[in-house]
Design an enzyme around this catalytic site. Sequence first.
Site: not given
Ligand code: CP3
Length: 350
Positions: A31, A35, A44, A81, A157
């Site tokens: 990540r 944010r 965003r 994602d 999910y």
């Molecule tokens: O920078 C990076 O790591 C690359 C991008 C990336 C994202 N999600 C962007 C993202 C990667 C590799 C993921 C993987 C992901 N997504 C996982 C596996 C790793 C982990 O974090 O556990 C999982 C379970 C998800 C599912 C997911 N996506 C959730 C549960 C959420 C909401 C929770 C949160 O942190 O906001 C997301 C949204 C998400 N994916 C965001 C980002 C930057 C936030 C979205 C926003 O800007 O509001």
Amino acid sequence: MRRGHVQSVTKPLLDVLAGERQAVPPIWLMRQAGRYLPEYRDLRQRTDNFLDLCFSPKLATEVTLQPIRRFGFDAAILFSDILVIPHALGQRVSFTQADGPRLDALGGADGLRKLRYELDHERLAPVYETIGRVKEQLPGNVTLLGFCGAPWTLATYMIAGAGTPDQLPAREFAYRHPDEFKILIDILIEASASYLIRQFEAGVDAVQIFDTWAGVVASDEFARCCIEPCARIAAAVRARIPAAKIIGFPRGAGSKLRRYIAAVPVDAVGLDWTIDLGFAREQLQTQKPIQGNLDPVALLVGGKALDRAVDRILESFAAGPFIFNLGHGVLPDTPIAHVEQLVARVRVST
Ligand code: CP3
């Protein structure tokens, strides 16, 4: 930023994946595009739907490169994602600002009817285009990482329709409907393997398989839910791309990491922040390169607590093949200055 294409420049992270220790361990953060970065929040805000960001090659390229410009990490991870796979299998997926992802839950056994059995690569075409664009702009020593979610984590999910604290709906589904569960996992193995193969063909150097919810399954269920699906994905990818480099991240697997690395042919294993450093050094790093495992909360807090935690990890792991990372993603409230402090401390290590 310098243009890539320089074949002679080596990528330290790929050297570690080949089993070579680096004097200064390569560093990237899960990540790292997210944010906590003001430039991410700016971009965003201009997009209503998070998936539109993932599917815009121009914006996704920009977001992928943001943390590289700011911190000079050793790897860029494709901005996308894990839930683009359920989306490309025909499930409705959306992201709410307040409580994360929402999917049209599969629910019980008949939920499988809502799915296509093959990935719609058309829907994923913008992701492959993003990879090509990032590759063009990345410095030659920076590794480009692709990724996918592991089948079990995706299933949690897809079945529940949202994140749940202990993944009860998916665990219940797996016991109650073993045949349908197998069909779902098989669909996801096939889809994930073909998605990763396309990512390699588009230009990623290595991939990470995120099994974020590996830690909630019973020990007896670990083989069926986590080990076998990830092993089959790795085998299918290597059948097409023999040199494919793969990092496995079974978060929460604890002592089951030994079984995981014995059975899943990954090139390195990612460790979450709860893993005992001595156990990891003696029982895991002797078998495979390791990645991790700073507590994201130590990064959030910064100061001496951060320095201490970083030093302990370096003392434990820097003598062998090691990639510095967090034990899970950067928390949104993490100050930029703490990330700078971390990178500086790791880079003066040796
Ligand atoms: O920078 C990076 O790591 C690359 C991008 C990336 C994202 N999600 C962007 C993202 C990667 C590799 C993921 C993987 C992901 N997504 C996982 C596996 C790793 C982990 O974090 O556990 C999982 C379970 C998800 C599912 C997911 N996506 C959730 C549960 C959420 C909401 C929770 C949160 O942190 O906001 C997301 C949204 C998400 N994916 C965001 C980002 C930057 C936030 C979205 C926003 O800007 O509001």
